[in-house]
Design a protein around this motif. Structure first.
Motif, PDB file in Angstrom:
ATOM      1  N   HIS A  12       0.855  -1.183   0.000  1.00 47.02           N
ATOM      2  CA  HIS A  12       0.000   0.000   0.000  1.00 47.02           C
ATOM      3  C   HIS A  12       0.894   1.236   0.000  1.00 47.02           C
ATOM      4  O   HIS A  12       2.102   1.139   0.234  1.00 47.02           O
ATOM      5  CB  HIS A  12      -0.914   0.004   1.237  1.00 47.02           C
TER       6      HIS A  12
ATOM      7  N   ALA B  71      -4.677  -3.415   5.543  1.00 44.39           N
ATOM      8  CA  ALA B  71      -3.382  -3.701   4.920  1.00 44.39           C
ATOM      9  C   ALA B  71      -2.371  -4.142   5.977  1.00 44.39           C
ATOM     10  O   ALA B  71      -1.526  -5.009   5.717  1.00 44.39           O
ATOM     11  CB  ALA B  71      -2.870  -2.472   4.170  1.00 44.39           C
TER      12      ALA B  71
ATOM     13  N   ILE C 278      -5.501  -0.019  -4.905  1.00 43.24           N
ATOM     14  CA  ILE C 278      -4.641   0.953  -4.226  1.00 43.24           C
ATOM     15  C   ILE C 278      -4.817   2.338  -4.829  1.00 43.24           C
ATOM     16  O   ILE C 278      -4.875   3.345  -4.103  1.00 43.24           O
ATOM     17  CB  ILE C 278      -3.158   0.515  -4.288  1.00 43.24           C
TER      18      ILE C 278
END
Length: 315
Positions: free
Chosen positions: A179, A186, A277
């Motif tokens: 990320h 995440a 993302i």
């Protein structure tokens, strides 16, 4: 950093890789992101300056707008500087505690913005559906309580996500976060332990804040539209509807991107990581960038004071 059976025990540093699959293009992706950040900071600062210095704008609608502008600046500042360090200077490392702090700040400001958008919807509801009581209902004291309440609700409900990671999760399969910033799921997905409690609490927070707010915003606008369409004169209907357009243009992209990001992180295994993302980044960057533009274009008073300020400087 200690290792145990191939896992990392309480790592001191995480590595953010940015946008997986687009690492070679990140230096170019950073350019529009940086431009959006500059516009967001400049635009929201201008709105805050105008509202602060114009006594005629010290009314609920613009006070909420000032709260939204301050939250947008804080939210974008939590993510962009570190993201650009990853994209441009190849500084992906972030300490464990700094990562948790960034996660808490980002999700707290997201939740605060949602609360402010709800307050703005309620303000429009009372102003259109019960205009004679608007000044009485939305007193200065209530505005303060709503602003403080939105902030405290966000900070308190998001804080356990940080504590659950800090206190429960000790072993991590890897320290590389796929990320561009420290996002709750995440981080949680890196753990080599049972993460069901973390996932359940994350779902609870999402629905307790975003779900609650969007339900009441929708209910407010249903009542607003019913009231507006019952007005006898077309001019009155257009005028009433115009006071809501800016708010609708702001909250729709915020919630659409929010729910897309939330559900794809948990259930969108078939979606390419770079798509998720990128959209997660846009979810955090687009509202702070878009809000001052929308309110500058759609709000007559803001537009007039901006023009007045720049005209006086040129004369």
């Amino acid at each position: 950093m200690l290792t145990f059976n191939g896992s990392f025990f309480m790592p001191s540093v995480f590595t953010l890789i940015g946008i997986p699959g687009l690492e070679s293009m990140q230096c170019w992706i950073g350019i529009p992101f940086c431009a959006m950040y500059i516009v967001a900071v400049a635009g929201n600062s201008l709105i805050l300056f105008i509202i602060k210095n114009e006594n005629s704008l010290h009314i609920p609608m613009y006070i909420f707008l000032a709260m939204l502008a301050a939250t947008d600046m804080a939210l974008s500042t939590c993510i962009l500087p570190k993201m650009l360090c990853i994209f441009w200077f190849h500084w992906p490392e972030i300490s464990f505690d700094a990562c948790l702090l960034q996660m808490w700040l980002i999700h707290s400001f997201q939740a605060t913005e949602s609360g402010i958008l709800l307050a703005m919807a309620l303000d429009r509801y009372v102003a259109i559906c019960n205009p004679l009581r608007h000044a009485t209902v939305f007193s200065r004291q209530l505005l303060t309580h709503l602003g403080v309440g939105a902030t405290l609700r966000a900070a308190i409900l998001v804080l356990p996500t940080l504590l659950l990671i800090k206190c429960r999760l000790k072993l991590y399969r890897t320290t590389v976060i796929s990320h561009a910033y420290c996002e709750h799921m995440a981080i949680v997905k890196l753990a080599a332990e049972d993460i069901r409690v973390n996932k359940i609490y994350g779902l609870f927070v999402a629905f307790a804040i975003l779900g609650f707010d969007i339900i009441f915003i929708t209910m407010s606008y249903v009542r607003i539209f019913v009231t507006v369409f019952q007005l006898p004169q077309k001019e009155a209907r257009v005028k009433a509807f115009n006071t809501c357009i800016a708010h609708i243009c702001v909250f729709l992209p915020f919630y659409l991107l929010a729910f897309f990001s939330f559900f794809t992180h948990r259930f969108g295994s078939h979606i390419p990581p770079y798509v998720h993302i990128l959209l997660s980044n846009l979810y955090l960057l687009v509202p702070p960038f878009l809000n001052p533009i929308v309110y500058g274009v759609k709000t007559k008073e803001i537009r007039r004071h901006v023009w007045k300020m720049f005209s006086s400087q040129n004369s």
